[in-house]
Scaffold this motif. Structure first.
Motif, mmCIF file in Angstrom:
data_model
loop_
_atom_site.group_PDB
_atom_site.id
_atom_site.type_symbol
_atom_site.label_atom_id
_atom_site.label_comp_id
_atom_site.label_asym_id
_atom_site.label_seq_id
_atom_site.Cartn_x
_atom_site.Cartn_y
_atom_site.Cartn_z
ATOM 1 N N VAL A 26 21.186 -9.348 64.366
ATOM 2 C CA VAL A 26 21.722 -10.599 64.881
ATOM 3 C C VAL A 26 21.770 -11.614 63.737
ATOM 4 O O VAL A 26 20.898 -11.630 62.874
ATOM 5 C CB VAL A 26 20.880 -11.136 66.070
ATOM 6 C CG1 VAL A 26 19.450 -11.416 65.668
ATOM 7 C CG2 VAL A 26 21.526 -12.367 66.687
ATOM 8 N N PHE A 27 22.822 -12.436 63.725
ATOM 9 C CA PHE A 27 22.988 -13.515 62.747
ATOM 10 C C PHE A 27 22.868 -14.808 63.537
ATOM 11 O O PHE A 27 23.631 -15.043 64.468
ATOM 12 C CB PHE A 27 24.356 -13.384 62.089
ATOM 13 C CG PHE A 27 24.661 -14.406 61.034
ATOM 14 C CD1 PHE A 27 23.948 -14.439 59.850
ATOM 15 C CD2 PHE A 27 25.683 -15.316 61.222
ATOM 16 C CE1 PHE A 27 24.261 -15.375 58.862
ATOM 17 C CE2 PHE A 27 25.993 -16.245 60.247
ATOM 18 C CZ PHE A 27 25.275 -16.276 59.065
ATOM 19 N N CYS A 28 21.872 -15.631 63.203
ATOM 20 C CA CYS A 28 21.546 -16.821 64.005
ATOM 21 C C CYS A 28 21.619 -18.109 63.201
ATOM 22 O O CYS A 28 21.410 -18.106 61.994
ATOM 23 C CB CYS A 28 20.125 -16.712 64.554
ATOM 24 S SG CYS A 28 19.864 -15.394 65.716
ATOM 25 N N TYR A 29 21.849 -19.198 63.917
ATOM 26 C CA TYR A 29 21.766 -20.545 63.360
ATOM 27 C C TYR A 29 20.438 -21.144 63.812
ATOM 28 O O TYR A 29 20.158 -21.199 65.010
ATOM 29 C CB TYR A 29 22.930 -21.396 63.857
ATOM 30 C CG TYR A 29 22.822 -22.848 63.456
ATOM 31 C CD1 TYR A 29 22.965 -23.222 62.135
ATOM 32 C CD2 TYR A 29 22.568 -23.839 64.401
ATOM 33 C CE1 TYR A 29 22.864 -24.548 61.759
ATOM 34 C CE2 TYR A 29 22.470 -25.167 64.031
ATOM 35 C CZ TYR A 29 22.614 -25.518 62.713
ATOM 36 O OH TYR A 29 22.504 -26.823 62.342
ATOM 37 N N GLN A 30 19.588 -21.558 62.868
ATOM 38 C CA GLN A 30 18.323 -22.205 63.218
ATOM 39 C C GLN A 30 18.551 -23.701 63.328
ATOM 40 O O GLN A 30 18.874 -24.366 62.353
ATOM 41 C CB GLN A 30 17.227 -21.916 62.199
ATOM 42 C CG GLN A 30 15.907 -22.551 62.613
ATOM 43 C CD GLN A 30 14.760 -22.256 61.671
ATOM 44 O OE1 GLN A 30 14.872 -21.432 60.783
ATOM 45 N NE2 GLN A 30 13.656 -22.952 61.874
#
Length: 96
Positions: A26-30
């Protein structure tokens, strides 16, 4: 979603789901929580399998969506199953 990384709570919005080398990624924005290096305005978290951050205690949360524009194409996911930023007619395998 909320998760623990390096002992700190991270608040994340998943943007790209799929596989890399056959493993789920998964590629996430924090957008919130803590970070040892400080939370910058545009901080993208990569996660789930080595050599990326290994997240634990991952929980889904029903809250507002958070994001920022991506300036570079992500390389964390090779076989994209979902891309939150995709537009109708886009080829998800070409990334953003």
């Amino acid at each position: 979603m909320a998760a623990i990384y390096d002992g700190l709570l991270r608040l994340l919005c998943p943007h790209v789901l799929g596989r890399k080398s056959g493993r789920l990624h998964v590629f996430c924005y924090q957008f919130g929580g803590s970070s040892n290096s400080g939370l910058r305005r545009k901080e993208w978290a990569t996660g789930v399998a080595s050599p990326w951050r290994k997240l634990s205690q991952v929980k889904l949360r029903a809250e507002a969506w958070h994001t920022e524009p991506r300036s570079v194409r992500q390389t964390c996911v090779d076989e994209i199953e979902f891309d939150a930023d995709a537009q109708p007619g886009d080829d998800p395998q070409k990334g953003q």
